[in-house]
Design an enzyme around this catalytic site. Structure first.
Site, PDB file in Angstrom:
ATOM      1  N   ASN A  60       0.815  -1.219   0.000  1.00 29.88           N
ATOM      2  CA  ASN A  60       0.000   0.000   0.000  1.00 29.88           C
ATOM      3  C   ASN A  60       0.848   1.268   0.000  1.00 29.88           C
ATOM      4  OD1 ASN A  60       0.727  -0.836   2.630  1.00 29.88           O
ATOM      5  ND2 ASN A  60      -0.942   0.299   3.577  1.00 29.88           N
ATOM      6  N   GLY A  70      -1.137   3.487  12.691  1.00 28.54           N
ATOM      7  CA  GLY A  70       0.180   2.905  12.446  1.00 28.54           C
ATOM      8  C   GLY A  70       1.251   3.607  13.248  1.00 28.54           C
ATOM      9  N   ASP A  84       4.459  -4.898  11.938  1.00 28.10           N
ATOM     10  CA  ASP A  84       3.551  -3.996  11.218  1.00 28.10           C
ATOM     11  C   ASP A  84       4.069  -2.560  11.314  1.00 28.10           C
ATOM     12  OD1 ASP A  84       1.452  -3.154   9.642  1.00 28.10           O
ATOM     13  OD2 ASP A  84      -0.058  -3.248  11.216  1.00 28.10           O
TER      14      ASP A  84
END
Length: 445
Positions: free
Chosen positions: A93, A328, A309
């Site tokens: 992404n 995030g 992540d």
């Protein structure tokens, strides 16, 4: 590059902790034994320190191309070396998204010039790129990534026929972000009507709820069972989901596997009061009970892999009202330190930690010659001092975004050296400017 001899280290590998020396020639481990001597080798004495395989992180967002104000392949892979991560798998992404073979190879070309750690990428599945996905060589990259819930860079795949077609048309590992979009949108509408854009951050795990996670992951698992697909569910965040996975067969035989991330093992919803949007992730950090159940599933092998992540944003972006603050945070530099802290606390053994962060990613993605300390394998090694306290400060943060959710945390253990393909890429707070990273290769017959 020549020869390097690590003397008197305590090796943690394949369930065993033992004292040994390691001889590296060029990029390969050539000998593991007690009392090795080699007059031509550069000797590094690591008495009192532990040697671990280099960590393999199966889920990072390094933001290149297109979002390089947040991070780059160079800056974030450098930070990864400081955290003992020697191989990474980056997500699709970015801008543009990695959803064609051409864009995938462009990313590999970027990494060949920029990466400080070994690199690979996931290919993004979309509602309309099935034919491109069918053309993808099964050894070309880490696997397929499907966003079954929207997140940064909105790559939501919500056409159920397309999802089933993807499951039926690839032999590669399908890594899935599982959150039910309908549930999230319904919850968001409710709280936005009540609060406007300034929804309290404590509502995040209620908006991106246990129900949203369980609905999506259970549906994906049912589809994987129906189609025979190889499914890996990323970043489990709820205790309820852990019962969807099994531990009665070896990892090599599993068709459905799971990952948990550092933040879901460390934080709970009680931390939103202090950390605010700094710990806003998708899926959300949930309750202490969820965290405990994730630990239970990790320790009994229902959960197979620990990852980060890693997903940096600027502080100015995070310091925003709820609906505008992106989800995030940066983690690659501090993930191993955080897990070593849990070893100190007696929460997990060193051997189990190495299994989940080093061995299992190599098994799961069928990576060649990495993830273990073995003769004939690449010399990706981490030397850690388990009795060297240090505190995370702005001054020692290596991320481009220059912040960490662990800021002001004192860790008991420190990464002293990180070897990447036999090269000392990080040592005592200093980085080598030489890049010695390689593209990850796979053994998928």
């Amino acid at each position: 590059m020549g020869k390097i001899l690590l003397k008197n280290g305590t090796i943690v590998n394949e369930g065993i902790i033992q004292q040994s020396d390691i001889l590296i020639v060029d990029d390969i481990i050539v000998k593991i034994a007690r009392d090795i001597s080699d007059a031509d080798a550069e000797v590094i004495d690591v008495t009192g320190k532990h040697i671990l395989p280099g960590v393999i992180d199966d889920q990072v967002h390094f933001r290149e191309p297109g979002l390089t104000h947040k991070g780059t392949i160079a800056t974030e892979s450098r930070a990864a070396l400081a955290g003992g991560i020697t191989s990474f798998m980056e997500q699709p992404n970015t801008t543009p998204q990695t959803t064609t073979i051409e864009k995938l190879e462009e990313k590999f070309a970027m990494a060949a010039n920029a990466a400080y750690a070994n690199y690979s990428f996931l290919f993004g599945g979309t509602n309309d790129n099935l034919e491109e996905l069918k053309r993808l060589d099964k050894n070309a990259c880490s696997g397929i990534k499907l966003f079954l819930g929207s997140s940064t860079g909105n790559m939501l795949v919500d056409d159920e026929k397309v999802i089933e077609s993807i499951f039926r048309n690839t032999e590669m590992v399908i890594s899935a972000h599982c959150e039910d979009e309908t549930t999230i949108r319904k919850n968001m509408a409710k709280y936005k009507a009540q609060y406007g854009d300034d929804i309290p951050i404590a509502m995040h795990p209620i908006i991106r709820s246990e129900e949203a996670c369980y609905l999506s992951s259970s549906r994906a698992i049912a589809l994987a069972k129906k189609t025979g697909a190889r499914l890996h569910v990323f970043h489990l965040s709820t205790g309820k989901e852990t019962d969807l996975f099994r531990n009665d067969i070896p990892l090599e035989q599993k068709k459905i596997t799971a990952e948990v991330c550092i933040h879901h093992l460390w934080f709970s919803d009680a931390d939103y009061a202090e950390k605010g949007t700094l710990i806003k992730w998708n899926p959300a950090v949930k309750t202490a009970k969820d965290r405990d159940m994730l630990w239970d599933a990790l320790l009994d092998d229902r959960i197979d892999v620990i990852a980060t992540d890693h997903a940096p944003h600027l502080l100015g972006e995070k310091d925003n009202v709820y609906t505008k603050a992106p989800s995030g945070g940066p983690l690659v530099q501090h993930a191993l330190n955080a897990m070593l802290e849990k070893v100190k606390e007696g929460k997990i053994t060193l051997e189990k930690m190495v299994q989940k962060m080093c061995h299992n990613p190599a098994i799961l993605f069928q990576i060649e010659k990495r993830g273990y300390i073995r003769e004939g394998y690449y010399a990706d090694l981490v030397v850690a001092d388990l009795n060297s306290p240090w505190t995370v400060t702005k001054e020692n943060i290596a991320y481009k975004c220059k912040w960490s959710p662990f800021e002001n945390t004192t860790f008991s253990s420190k990464v002293v050296h990180t070897f990447i393909n036999g090269h000392l890429g990080y040592s005592n707070g200093q980085f080598s400017e030489k890049r010695n990273a390689k593209r990850l290769t796979y053994n998928r017959p």
